[in-house]
Design a protein around this motif. Structure first.
Motif, PDB file in Angstrom:
ATOM      1  N   TYR A   1       0.849  -1.191   0.000  1.00  0.00           N
ATOM      2  CA  TYR A   1       0.000   0.000   0.000  1.00  0.00           C
ATOM      3  C   TYR A   1       0.886   1.244   0.000  1.00  0.00           C
ATOM      4  CZ  TYR A   1      -4.152  -2.683   1.358  1.00  0.00           C
ATOM      5  OH  TYR A   1      -5.209  -3.553   1.386  1.00  0.00           O
TER       6      TYR A   1
ATOM      7  N   LEU B   1      -5.003   4.551   2.922  1.00  0.00           N
ATOM      8  CA  LEU B   1      -4.075   3.715   2.166  1.00  0.00           C
ATOM      9  C   LEU B   1      -4.696   3.280   0.840  1.00  0.00           C
ATOM     10  CD1 LEU B   1      -3.207   3.399   5.247  1.00  0.00           C
ATOM     11  CD2 LEU B   1      -2.098   1.297   4.487  1.00  0.00           C
TER      12      LEU B   1
ATOM     13  N   PHE C   1       3.542   0.897   2.840  1.00  0.00           N
ATOM     14  CA  PHE C   1       3.308  -0.134   3.850  1.00  0.00           C
ATOM     15  C   PHE C   1       3.142  -1.494   3.187  1.00  0.00           C
ATOM     16  CE2 PHE C   1       2.963   2.338   7.619  1.00  0.00           C
ATOM     17  CZ  PHE C   1       2.402   3.554   7.248  1.00  0.00           C
TER      18      PHE C   1
ATOM     19  N   TYR D   1      -5.296  -8.217   8.808  1.00  0.00           N
ATOM     20  CA  TYR D   1      -4.018  -7.884   8.196  1.00  0.00           C
ATOM     21  C   TYR D   1      -3.021  -7.456   9.265  1.00  0.00           C
ATOM     22  CZ  TYR D   1      -5.942  -7.577   3.402  1.00  0.00           C
ATOM     23  OH  TYR D   1      -6.500  -7.837   2.187  1.00  0.00           O
TER      24      TYR D   1
ATOM     25  N   PHE E   1       0.421  -5.216   9.456  1.00  0.00           N
ATOM     26  CA  PHE E   1       1.176  -4.233   8.680  1.00  0.00           C
ATOM     27  C   PHE E   1       2.584  -4.057   9.220  1.00  0.00           C
ATOM     28  CE2 PHE E   1      -1.766  -2.158   5.761  1.00  0.00           C
ATOM     29  CZ  PHE E   1      -2.987  -2.617   6.218  1.00  0.00           C
ATOM     30  N   GLY E   2       3.497  -3.705   8.306  1.00  0.00           N
ATOM     31  CA  GLY E   2       4.817  -3.279   8.715  1.00  0.00           C
ATOM     32  C   GLY E   2       4.793  -1.831   9.175  1.00  0.00           C
TER      33      GLY E   2
ATOM     34  N   HIS F   1     -13.969  -4.693   8.573  1.00  0.00           N
ATOM     35  CA  HIS F   1     -12.736  -4.659   9.358  1.00  0.00           C
ATOM     36  C   HIS F   1     -12.554  -3.278   9.963  1.00  0.00           C
ATOM     37  CE1 HIS F   1     -10.367  -8.328   7.843  1.00  0.00           C
ATOM     38  NE2 HIS F   1     -11.539  -8.410   7.241  1.00  0.00           N
TER      39      HIS F   1
ATOM     40  N   TYR G   1      -9.320  -0.969  11.694  1.00  0.00           N
ATOM     41  CA  TYR G   1      -7.901  -0.822  11.994  1.00  0.00           C
ATOM     42  C   TYR G   1      -7.700   0.551  12.615  1.00  0.00           C
ATOM     43  CZ  TYR G   1      -7.084  -4.900   9.150  1.00  0.00           C
ATOM     44  OH  TYR G   1      -7.108  -6.188   8.655  1.00  0.00           O
TER      45      TYR G   1
ATOM     46  N   GLN H   1      -4.490   3.580  13.395  1.00  0.00           N
ATOM     47  CA  GLN H   1      -3.144   3.973  13.020  1.00  0.00           C
ATOM     48  C   GLN H   1      -2.671   5.107  13.927  1.00  0.00           C
ATOM     49  OE1 GLN H   1      -2.633   5.402   8.972  1.00  0.00           O
ATOM     50  NE2 GLN H   1      -0.502   4.715   8.929  1.00  0.00           N
TER      51      GLN H   1
ATOM     52  N   GLN I   1       3.164   5.274  12.360  1.00  0.00           N
ATOM     53  CA  GLN I   1       3.162   3.814  12.459  1.00  0.00           C
ATOM     54  C   GLN I   1       2.262   3.215  11.394  1.00  0.00           C
ATOM     55  OE1 GLN I   1       2.561   2.071  16.303  1.00  0.00           O
ATOM     56  NE2 GLN I   1       3.600   3.734  17.386  1.00  0.00           N
ATOM     57  N   GLY I   2       2.418   1.920  11.187  1.00  0.00           N
ATOM     58  CA  GLY I   2       1.525   1.220  10.280  1.00  0.00           C
ATOM     59  C   GLY I   2       0.189   0.958  10.942  1.00  0.00           C
ATOM     60  N   PRO I   3      -0.856   0.717  10.145  1.00  0.00           N
ATOM     61  CA  PRO I   3      -2.167   0.387  10.728  1.00  0.00           C
ATOM     62  C   PRO I   3      -2.077  -0.877  11.582  1.00  0.00           C
ATOM     63  CG  PRO I   3      -2.384   0.944   8.414  1.00  0.00           C
ATOM     64  CD  PRO I   3      -0.919   0.824   8.693  1.00  0.00           C
TER      65      PRO I   3
ATOM     66  N   TYR J   1      -4.460  -3.932  13.336  1.00  0.00           N
ATOM     67  CA  TYR J   1      -5.751  -4.619  13.315  1.00  0.00           C
ATOM     68  C   TYR J   1      -6.461  -4.454  14.653  1.00  0.00           C
ATOM     69  CZ  TYR J   1      -8.965  -8.591  13.635  1.00  0.00           C
ATOM     70  OH  TYR J   1     -10.066  -9.381  13.832  1.00  0.00           O
TER      71      TYR J   1
ATOM     72  N   HIS K   1     -12.770  -7.565  13.339  1.00  0.00           N
ATOM     73  CA  HIS K   1     -13.538  -7.684  12.106  1.00  0.00           C
ATOM     74  C   HIS K   1     -14.721  -8.621  12.334  1.00  0.00           C
ATOM     75  CE1 HIS K   1     -11.292 -11.471  11.497  1.00  0.00           C
ATOM     76  NE2 HIS K   1     -12.230 -11.802  10.616  1.00  0.00           N
TER      77      HIS K   1
ATOM     78  N   TYR L   1      -9.905   3.333  11.060  1.00  0.00           N
ATOM     79  CA  TYR L   1     -10.403   3.059   9.720  1.00  0.00           C
ATOM     80  C   TYR L   1     -11.407   1.922   9.747  1.00  0.00           C
ATOM     81  CZ  TYR L   1      -6.316   5.673   8.023  1.00  0.00           C
ATOM     82  OH  TYR L   1      -5.378   6.641   7.766  1.00  0.00           O
TER      83      TYR L   1
ATOM     84  N   LEU M   1     -13.711  -5.540   3.037  1.00  0.00           N
ATOM     85  CA  LEU M   1     -12.917  -6.381   2.155  1.00  0.00           C
ATOM     86  C   LEU M   1     -13.812  -6.758   0.990  1.00  0.00           C
ATOM     87  CD1 LEU M   1     -10.310  -7.733   1.535  1.00  0.00           C
ATOM     88  CD2 LEU M   1     -11.023  -9.696   2.886  1.00  0.00           C
TER      89      LEU M   1
ATOM     90  N   PHE N   1      -9.091  -3.645  -0.899  1.00  0.00           N
ATOM     91  CA  PHE N   1      -9.239  -3.497   0.538  1.00  0.00           C
ATOM     92  C   PHE N   1      -9.223  -2.000   0.755  1.00  0.00           C
ATOM     93  CE2 PHE N   1      -9.513  -5.531   4.466  1.00  0.00           C
ATOM     94  CZ  PHE N   1      -8.658  -4.998   5.401  1.00  0.00           C
TER      95      PHE N   1
ATOM     96  N   PHE O   1      -9.362   1.596   2.001  1.00  0.00           N
ATOM     97  CA  PHE O   1      -9.215   2.444   3.178  1.00  0.00           C
ATOM     98  C   PHE O   1      -9.747   3.822   2.853  1.00  0.00           C
ATOM     99  CE2 PHE O   1      -6.329   0.589   6.418  1.00  0.00           C
ATOM    100  CZ  PHE O   1      -6.046  -0.605   5.807  1.00  0.00           C
TER     101      PHE O   1
END
Lengths: 114, 108
Positions: A35, A43, A90, A103, A105-106, B34, B36, B38, B42-44, B46, B49, B87, B91, B96, B98
């Motif tokens: 992403y 994203l 990401f 999911y 994520f990094g 789902h 999430y 953030q 940083q990354g999202p 989880y 869901h 978020y 799906l 996916f 966002f």
């Protein structure tokens, strides 16, 4: 700790240069994703790999290529970087290509193209 | 692509419950809902869901309307560490999606 590892964390490129963003997961997940996130936006999916050996385009694939090297690794390549590709990238993985898996994520790669 | 609509921002007092709404009127029968969150830089992450039934986990609860056109993420007791962008995502097929999410501010 188990999870998704991205390298590098930061990168500055000149217009026209190429680079590969690396992603590896150690959760034995089948599906992996790339992403991008632009400032103030959600994203957007670039490419995904539903399972080892397969890759497909997402919403914004132009200017990118991907390789699912093995089950663990999924790389994203910019062949000729453009300023419009300045973004945070990401990588993510999930157990399977269905909606019933969350999911992971990094932490992202911040890319600036000048 | 199925899309979601969320308020841009919400505030909550610390230690109070928070209800984050999401509308998804074009949801299809096979779309999972789902959530999430953030944190800055940083990354999202989880959160939770579900498909049709309400769901609970250690982080939150997800309440899904009977017609599935809306859902609500419930944080039972907000802490300062819950301040993030949340978020709501469907799906859908090979996407996916966002949106821009809801920025939650937790007031001490």
């Amino acid at each position: 700790n188990a999870g998704v590892t991205q390298t590098p964390k930061f990168q500055v490129l000149k217009t026209g240069q190429s680079m590969t963003l690396q992603c590896a997961q150690d959760m034995n997940h089948n599906s992996m994703y790339w992403y991008r996130q632009d400032p103030g936006m959600g994203l957007r999916l670039i490419y995904y790999s539903a399972s080892e050996g397969t890759t497909d385009k997402g919403e914004v694939p132009n200017g990118y290529n991907v390789s699912r090297l093995n089950k663990r690794e999924f790389s994203l390549r910019l062949e000729s970087a453009a300023p419009s590709q300045t973004s945070v990238y990401f990588c993510a993985s999930s157990g399977a290509w269905t909606g019933n898996y969350g999911y992971t994520f990094g932490s992202g790669t911040r890319l600036t193209v000048v | 692509d199925a899309k979601t609509t969320q308020p841009n921002s919400m505030e909550s007092n610390e230690e109070e419950p928070v209800h984050l709404p999401c509308n998804h009127s074009t949801i299809s029968g096979t779309d999972y809902i789902h959530w999430y969150r953030q944190l800055p830089s940083q990354g999202p992450e989880y959160v939770i869901h579900g498909l049709t039934s309400n769901v609970n986990n250690r982080m939150a609860s997800l309440a899904i309307a009977e017609d599935r056109k809306s859902s609500t993420l419930i944080l039972h007791r907000a802490t300062l560490r819950d301040a993030a962008v949340y978020y709501c995502i469907l799906l859908s097929g090979n996407q996916f999606y966002f949106g821009t999410g809801t920025s939650l501010t937790v007031i001490p």
